[in-house]
Design an enzyme around this catalytic site. Structure first.
Site, PDB file in Angstrom:
ATOM      1  N   HIS A   9      -5.184 -77.847   5.853  1.00 26.18           N
ATOM      2  CA  HIS A   9      -5.877 -76.713   6.465  1.00 26.18           C
ATOM      3  C   HIS A   9      -7.281 -77.121   6.909  1.00 26.18           C
ATOM      4  O   HIS A   9      -8.003 -77.783   6.160  1.00 26.18           O
ATOM      5  CB  HIS A   9      -6.005 -75.559   5.467  1.00 26.18           C
ATOM      6  CG  HIS A   9      -4.694 -75.048   4.962  1.00 26.18           C
ATOM      7  ND1 HIS A   9      -4.057 -73.943   5.489  1.00 26.18           N
ATOM      8  CD2 HIS A   9      -3.884 -75.491   3.960  1.00 26.18           C
ATOM      9  CE1 HIS A   9      -2.921 -73.724   4.834  1.00 26.18           C
ATOM     10  NE2 HIS A   9      -2.806 -74.650   3.899  1.00 26.18           N
ATOM     11  N   ASP A  11      -1.731 -81.072   1.824  1.00 27.39           N
ATOM     12  CA  ASP A  11      -1.952 -79.625   1.866  1.00 27.39           C
ATOM     13  C   ASP A  11      -3.371 -79.279   1.434  1.00 27.39           C
ATOM     14  O   ASP A  11      -3.601 -78.319   0.685  1.00 27.39           O
ATOM     15  CB  ASP A  11      -0.928 -78.907   0.990  1.00 27.39           C
ATOM     16  CG  ASP A  11      -0.666 -77.475   1.456  1.00 27.39           C
ATOM     17  OD1 ASP A  11      -1.170 -77.105   2.530  1.00 27.39           O
ATOM     18  OD2 ASP A  11       0.033 -76.727   0.747  1.00 27.39           O
TER      19      ASP A  11
END
Length: 437
Positions: A64, A326
């Site tokens: 992200h 992640d």
């Protein structure tokens, strides 16, 4: 600059090599690999690399970015610097930015921002903090996932053809889908485009308000549980759709032992699927949540010990193709809440390789080749990309790693702007010395 790395341990999953070599690098490419290299120019920089590991640059399947929209968590520059410091030469960003990556204009804007950051880095030769990658490490290549639905809201599909033409690496929302009819249409529409589509199977009705994997530890710690079936029923439904339509799919964030069994059976039946788990799900289980550290609040949650064992075995066997990072940055204020109230996620780009090496390779549960393959060549193959072998006349996309160097996880030693990790304040063994990209 011409560099000679002497007596470096070369780990090359492409050639299945784990041996000591001299490696000569010049003008962005590998010039020579041999047991001993003596014929070098006078201006060659010689580095004694005994005890160091050289492997292909790592590839992160999905992470992200705070930018655009949440720059207080992470900017594009800080994320790319963090990735370089962790040995990554390719980073793939999820589309849940603000605004979401659901149109070609934003794809072009973010790629232009990366090019501008590269130019600035070359100009000022950014000085890194202590124990981080040196200024000679370039920024990784940036790839972007295109959103499946507008504003990743799970309702209206984006213009797939336009996004595909803009250069997105594939399509995902990075969020669970409630509407299986929409998933079916997505698989049908994306089939002719030849782009990877990734889904995170999770039944939100079964998850309800849970924050921890169901089991004895959830009862002991008094936290709302999430049953394993919240993941496995969604994976089973996804596999049925793939079998019916035939579009290749990547399954993200696998976290349970039963999920590994389902994926293994599907692969044995010839379904066109790949799968990944995250690095923290390989290292920690529900017992770690005893500390109530909000950086251990993940989604999907950490598994029970049997889940961790199955995931590790799945990675080694190739049932789970790749390890994803992640990386999910949050500000200090966002994470300083009760465990169940804090947003799920943790950082990891600078920590994954050292900690995975320390707890999986040094304990001899994984070979060095198995770990490096799951972090480099396999993620690239999931995306339809290739990683070059470490042989002459190939581009130098490499990471040099010191498995013995210790450093402390604290703000001054990190490029990332966020500090939401359970290892904050602890000593970590292993550090990336340099990357070439």
């Amino acid at each position: 600059m011409t560099e000679l790395l002497q007596k470096v341990r070369v780990i090359d999953p492409v050639s299945e090599i784990d041996e000591l070599f001299d490696v000569l690098i010049a003008n962005g490419s590998i010039q020579a690999v041999a047991s001993h290299i003596a014929d070098i120019s006078p201006d060659t920089q010689i580095r004694d690399c005994q005890g160091l590991v050289l492997g292909p640059g790592l590839v992160d399947l999905y992470s992200h970015s705070g930018e655009p929209g949440f720059e207080e968590r992470e900017t594009l520059l800080s994320l790319l610097q963090s990735a370089a410091a962790g040995g990554f030469t390719r980073v793939n960003i999820l589309p849940d930015t603000s605004p979401a990556i659901d149109n070609p204009a934003l794809v072009a804007q973010l790629q232009q921002k990366r090019r501008e950051e590269m130019k600035e880095r070359e100009k000022i030769n950014l000085a890194p903090p202590a124990s981080s990658a040196p200024p000679t490490s370039p920024l990784p290549l940036l790839h972007l996932w295109g959103a499946i639905t507008l504003d990743v809201a799970g309702k209206q599909m984006t213009e797939f053809a336009d996004l595909a033409s803009s250069g997105v690496v594939g399509f995902t929302d990075g969020r669970p889908f409630e509407n299986l009819a929409l998933v079916r249409r997505v698989l049908e529409y994306l089939q002719p485009l030849g782009k990877l589509v990734a889904f995170w199977p999770s039944d939100r009705q079964l998850s309800a308000n849970g924050v921890m994997r169901e089991g004895p530890d959830a009862l002991r710690f008094g936290l709302p549980p999430i049953p394993a079936s919240a993941e496995t029923t969604a994976i089973a439904a996804m596999l049925e759709l793939v079998a019916a339509i035939g579009t290749p799919v990547h399954i993200m964030r696998v976290s349970t032992s039963r999920s590994v069994e389902l994926i293994a059976s599907a692969k044995a039946a010839g379904l066109p699927i790949t799968a990944s788990t995250t690095w923290m799900h390989l290292l920690l289980d529900t017992k770690a949540v005893k500390s109530y550290n909000t950086s251990l609040h993940l989604d999907p949650p950490l598994g029970n010990p049997s889940d961790v064992a199955a995931l590790r075995a799945g990675v080694r066997a190739g049932v789970i193709d790749a390890i994803a990072i992640d990386h999910t940055p949050y500000s200090y204020e966002e994470k300083v809440q009760a465990f169940a109230e804090a947003p799920p996620g943790a950082i990891g780009l600078e920590l994954a390789l050292p900690l995975l090496w320390q707890y999986l390779v040094e304990t001899e549960e994984f070979t060095a080749l198995e770990l490096w393959r799951a972090l480099s060549t396999n993620p690239a193959e999931c995306l339809g990309q290739k990683v070059s072998a470490i042989v002459p006349h190939q581009p130098a996309e490499l990471a040099l790693f010191d498995p013995q160097q210790t450093w402390k996880v604290e703000r001054k030693n990190l490029y990332t702007l966020s500090q939401n990790t359970p290892w904050l304040g602890q000593q970590v063994k292993g550090h990336v010395v340099q990357t070439w990209c």
